[in-house]
Design a protein around this motif. Structure first.
Motif, PDB file in Angstrom:
ATOM      1  N   HIS A 161       0.773  -1.256   0.000  1.00  0.00           N
ATOM      2  CA  HIS A 161       0.000   0.000   0.000  1.00  0.00           C
ATOM      3  C   HIS A 161       0.795   1.291   0.000  1.00  0.00           C
ATOM      4  CE1 HIS A 161      -4.277  -1.345   1.293  1.00  0.00           C
ATOM      5  NE2 HIS A 161      -3.677  -2.309   0.630  1.00  0.00           N
ATOM      6  N   HIS A 162       1.867   1.336   0.756  1.00  0.00           N
ATOM      7  CA  HIS A 162       2.505   2.651   0.936  1.00  0.00           C
ATOM      8  C   HIS A 162       3.981   2.625   0.615  1.00  0.00           C
ATOM      9  CE1 HIS A 162      -0.967   2.709   3.868  1.00  0.00           C
ATOM     10  NE2 HIS A 162      -1.306   3.535   2.903  1.00  0.00           N
TER      11      HIS A 162
ATOM     12  N   HIS B  63      -0.618  -2.009   7.957  1.00  0.00           N
ATOM     13  CA  HIS B  63      -1.129  -0.932   7.103  1.00  0.00           C
ATOM     14  C   HIS B  63      -0.466   0.412   7.389  1.00  0.00           C
ATOM     15  CE1 HIS B  63      -4.091   1.823   5.191  1.00  0.00           C
ATOM     16  NE2 HIS B  63      -4.119   0.854   4.302  1.00  0.00           N
TER      17      HIS B  63
ATOM     18  N   LEU C 135      -3.112   4.897   9.465  1.00  0.00           N
ATOM     19  CA  LEU C 135      -2.002   5.543   8.755  1.00  0.00           C
ATOM     20  C   LEU C 135      -1.173   6.331   9.745  1.00  0.00           C
ATOM     21  CD1 LEU C 135      -4.226   6.312   5.766  1.00  0.00           C
ATOM     22  CD2 LEU C 135      -1.980   5.288   5.522  1.00  0.00           C
TER      23      LEU C 135
ATOM     24  N   HIS D 239      -8.662   8.417   8.690  1.00  0.00           N
ATOM     25  CA  HIS D 239      -7.853   7.609   7.770  1.00  0.00           C
ATOM     26  C   HIS D 239      -6.461   8.254   7.730  1.00  0.00           C
ATOM     27  CE1 HIS D 239      -7.210   4.672   4.652  1.00  0.00           C
ATOM     28  NE2 HIS D 239      -7.004   5.581   3.726  1.00  0.00           N
TER      29      HIS D 239
ATOM     30  N   LEU E 206      -9.843  11.632   2.815  1.00  0.00           N
ATOM     31  CA  LEU E 206      -8.957  10.496   3.090  1.00  0.00           C
ATOM     32  C   LEU E 206      -7.524  10.923   3.365  1.00  0.00           C
ATOM     33  CD1 LEU E 206     -10.076   7.726   0.543  1.00  0.00           C
ATOM     34  CD2 LEU E 206     -10.693   7.958   2.946  1.00  0.00           C
ATOM     35  N   HIS E 207      -6.917  11.631   2.424  1.00  0.00           N
ATOM     36  CA  HIS E 207      -5.485  11.915   2.538  1.00  0.00           C
ATOM     37  C   HIS E 207      -5.187  13.360   2.170  1.00  0.00           C
ATOM     38  CE1 HIS E 207      -4.498   7.645   2.896  1.00  0.00           C
ATOM     39  NE2 HIS E 207      -5.397   7.426   1.959  1.00  0.00           N
TER      40      HIS E 207
ATOM     41  N   GLY F  41      -8.531   7.777  -3.936  1.00  0.00           N
ATOM     42  CA  GLY F  41      -8.012   7.276  -2.667  1.00  0.00           C
ATOM     43  C   GLY F  41      -6.877   8.189  -2.239  1.00  0.00           C
ATOM     44  N   HIS F  42      -5.652   7.736  -2.517  1.00  0.00           N
ATOM     45  CA  HIS F  42      -4.508   8.575  -2.195  1.00  0.00           C
ATOM     46  C   HIS F  42      -4.312   9.658  -3.246  1.00  0.00           C
ATOM     47  CE1 HIS F  42      -2.301   6.897   1.244  1.00  0.00           C
ATOM     48  NE2 HIS F  42      -2.822   5.722   0.900  1.00  0.00           N
TER      49      HIS F  42
ATOM     50  N   LYS G  91      -9.991   4.995  -7.145  1.00  0.00           N
ATOM     51  CA  LYS G  91     -10.398   3.638  -6.800  1.00  0.00           C
ATOM     52  C   LYS G  91     -11.365   3.060  -7.819  1.00  0.00           C
ATOM     53  CE  LYS G  91      -7.865   3.326  -3.212  1.00  0.00           C
ATOM     54  NZ  LYS G  91      -6.576   2.683  -3.490  1.00  0.00           N
TER      55      LYS G  91
ATOM     56  N   HIS H 272      -1.987   2.480  -4.167  1.00  0.00           N
ATOM     57  CA  HIS H 272      -2.443   3.245  -3.012  1.00  0.00           C
ATOM     58  C   HIS H 272      -1.544   4.477  -2.977  1.00  0.00           C
ATOM     59  CE1 HIS H 272      -5.124   0.096  -1.194  1.00  0.00           C
ATOM     60  NE2 HIS H 272      -4.494  -0.577  -2.129  1.00  0.00           N
TER      61      HIS H 272
HETATM   62  S1  RUQ Z   1      -4.958   3.439   2.163  1.00  0.00           S
HETATM   63  S2  RUQ Z   1      -7.093   5.085   0.091  1.00  0.00           S
HETATM   64 CU1  RUQ Z   1      -4.251   1.453   2.229  1.00  0.00          CU
HETATM   65 CU2  RUQ Z   1      -3.194   4.162   2.159  1.00  0.00          CU
HETATM   66 CU3  RUQ Z   1      -5.909   5.317   1.887  1.00  0.00          CU
END
Ligand code: RUQ
Ligand code: CUA
Length: 664
Positions: A102-103, A151, A220, A324, A390-391, A431-432, A453, A493
């Motif tokens: 994811h990151h 995560h 996060l 988030h 979200l971000h 999303g991100h 997404k 992500h």
């Molecule tokens: S997440 S769409 Cu797994 Cu970084 Cu926020």
């Protein structure tokens, strides 16, 4: 467009497609045009989500350069299939050839990108990987114990002191009896945050310490920087500690938390001996570029801090509705927490947080952790920004950009007075988002990329599964402008973009053959050979334009395990050779100049098995091939190998039964 979103959308967290999509969705693509033969300005390092890999694109063109195998096997390169790379995917659960990535966190020095490493999290079987940005290959993978769902990871501090790993799922700790009723969540389930140190020279990771936490879900995090250096901020949801139907039960309370951790203080507690040893099991895998081989070690201990023994080490800041992202601005003063279901975005002030702690402006205790008064730490709220924040990323000019999943838009607002300045649609359900350098103290600004997404009608359809939709915006002016759509692989992500100048001149072009210390290297064709050891046959093979040595191998018996150790003798950039053999149950291997890689192959039947180079390396690439003969059990065919000559007689009877390997 926002006005058209119904509250049903909000509650169900589903995206509502803007009605005017097609008309508003066209961008000015000339700004993303990179002429043929010209280079991009940025490397964009993008998470691969459920493909478990990391991809590299150019910005502003959106061109795909590379997919770096990280947590998933890659048949293209042989990563995770070759004998050398299999240990990279070893874990305490054994070989795990897939993860959910994811990151991305790029290494930093003094709060700025230094272009050395990219870190990537494995969400499912908790792991952190380090990618070397001189080779664009995975150098190291560290498993994280006491975790389930890595995560909130691998966010990084401003001098790459630590990357963190906070667990998404709380579970019984690894040394506890985990065989407990699930509805004893509140008693038995705990959270955990790992601080993984990064060696400033080698980049090697180690779990410096862990902190045991209440059994919430961590989502996060971001490190403090500048004035807030020494702190880390983690968003958490499910402070309700629900263990079923989280959709409803983890959204019951009005507020969850941002957990603020003073990691400098945690370090002091560790030094003072407050951390307790805990027996665990986790794999630490390192790839050595001299032996061209990975090793995997199982570690058996971590040290864990219990907040009960460590006053003032961490505080909970109340935060509306299942936050988030928790993002720290370039100055380190503002902490932006995006409650997925909240109608506003709270922005906390680090200065006020410090004052609240000094003034003891507290609001009770959550599971042993002091809770700060919401208003005491609050800089202010961005009011009615959009739906489903979200971000947040930053441009270094005092502006913040927040992705809005539900209302499918990015909202630009000012940090100082929290005024909304601009909004732009995304297609669809962002999303991100990522601004080059956005998480650093000195953002490079200029562009912003949305990782959406849902794709819907943005591209030619490809059956039930559509490509992924990324979009590039120009943020150099007051108004954000869409300038490019580009499809991506996996499900991206987070991503980080870095100026090309920071890495393009540091690229490893070849591996020096004289420095190759692989156990089965052949540094020239004269060293090529075949040896039997029980039912294992080892082939020391070389590859150079345009032949493999040896290219005739006989004397392999059904049931033998044959290991092809192929050394690419080339010392020129961009001349890999590949190796494949009929019936292989794994993949090809792709061998870079100066490198040795090994493919295991089991002889399952008698016959002649061609093998060949898979990478079109020269005009005579199709000639770069050979044959392996497999004889039945009990055969008297002696082990034999050659290139360029034939044996005098080619009949089983004429070969001495005791014949040993011989070359030409
Ligand atoms: S997440 S769409 Cu797994 Cu970084 Cu926020
Ligand atoms: Cu070597 Cu094709």
């Amino acid at each position: 467009m926002v006005l058209m979103v119904t509250s049903a959308c909000l509650v169900s967290m589903q995206s509502c497609k803007p009605k005017t999509a097609q008309s508003a969705a066209r961008g000015d693509a000339t700004k993303s045009f990179v002429a043929p033969g010209e280079y991009d300005e940025f490397y964009n390092i993008v998470s691969g989500g459920f493909n478990g890999q990391v991809a590299v694109y150019g910005i502003p063109s959106g061109r795909l350069f590379r997919i770096i195998p990280v947590f998933s096997q890659s048949p293209e390169s042989g990563y995770g299939f070759s004998e050398e790379t299999k240990p990279m995917l070893n874990t305490s659960h054994g070989f795990v050839p897939w993860d959910d990535q994811h990151h991305i966190a790029l290494s930093q020095t003094k709060g700025q990108h230094d272009g050395r490493w990219a870190f990537a999290n494995g969400n499912n079987t908790p792991r952190i990987a380090r990618i070397d940005l001189t080779t664009f290959r995975t150098s190291e993978i560290l498993e994280i114990p006491n975790s389930a769902g890595n995560h909130a990871s691998p966010f990084i501090t401003e001098n790459s002191e630590y990357v963190v790993a906070a667990t998404r799922f709380s579970v019984p700790l690894d040394d506890q009896n985990g065989d407990v009723p699930i509805n004893t969540y509140k008693q038995n389930f705990k959270g955990s945050i790992s601080f993984v140190s990064v060696n400033p020279t080698s980049g090697e990771m180690n779990i410096a310490f862990q902190i045991r936490t209440p059994g919430v879900n961590f989502d996060l995090s971001r490190a403090g920087k500048g004035k807030s250096h020494g702190w880390f901020f983690f968003s958490c949801y499910n402070s309700e500690k629900a263990n079923t139907l989280l959709e409803v039960n983890a959204s019951a309370k009005d507020k969850d938390f941002v957990l603020a951790v003073n990691w400098k203080k945690a370090e002091e507690y560790v030094k003072a001996g407050k951390a307790k040893k805990q027996a665990v099991k986790y794999a630490h895998n390192i790839y050595n570029e001299k032996t061209h081989t990975a090793s995997s070690t199982i570690q058996t201990e971590v040290v864990v801090l219990d907040p009960a023994d460590c006053p003032d080490m961490m505080y909970m800041i109340p935060c509306p509705k299942s936050p988030h992202g928790t993002d720290v601005d370039p100055t380190g003063e503002y902490i932006v927490a995006s409650g997925k279901l909240a109608a506003s975005i709270p922005v906390f002030s680090f200065t006020k947080l410090q004052k609240a702690i000094a003034d003891r402006a507290f609001d009770g205790v959550y599971d042993g952790i002091t809770v700060i008064k919401y208003e005491a730490a609050l800089h202010g709220e961005v009011v009615k920004p959009g739906l489903g924040p979200l971000h947040t990323e930053f441009d270094g000019k005092g502006n913040a950009y927040t992705s809005m999943f539900v209302s499918s838009e990015i909202v630009k607002w000012r940090l100082s007075d929290l005024e909304v300045l601009d909004r732009v649609d995304t297609y669809y359900a962002i999303g991100h988002l990522s601004v080059p350098g956005g998480p650093t103290a000195k953002p490079h600004g200029k562009y912003m990329i949305a990782y959406n997404k849902m794709t819907k009608d943005r591209y030619l359809p490809t059956g039930p599964e559509l490509t992924q939709s990324a979009q590039l915006y120009d943020i150099s002016g007051e108004k954000m402008k869409l300038i490019l759509d580009f499809p991506t692989t996996g499900e991206p992500h987070y991503a980080e973009a870095i100026p090309a100048a920071l890495i393009q001149d540091k690229q490893m072009k070849i591996f020096k053959i004289e420095e190759n210390t692989h156990a089965y290297v052949s540094k020239g064709e004269g060293q090529a050979k075949v040896e039997r050891n029980g039912n294992q046959v080892h082939v020391w093979m070389t590859a150079i334009r345009s032949h493999l040595t040896p290219d005739n191998i006989e004397g392999v018996i059904v049931g033998d395990e044959v290991y092809f150790h192929v050394t690419n003798l080339e010392q020129d950039w961009d001349v890999p050779h590949g190796f494949a053999i009929k019936g292989a149950n794994n993949a090809e291997i792709l061998i870079m100049p100066g490198e040795t890689q090994s493919l295991k192959w089991v002889a399952d039947r008698t016959g002649i098995f061609p093998f060949y180079c898979t990478d079109f390396c020269s005009a005579l690439h199709q000639e770069m091939s050979g044959y392996l003969r497999v004889s039945p059990v009990g055969s008297t065919v002696a082990l034999h190998f050659s290139t360029g000559t034939n044996k005098p007689v080619v009949s089983a009877d004429s070969v001495k039964p005791s014949g040993s390997a011989s070359g030409n």
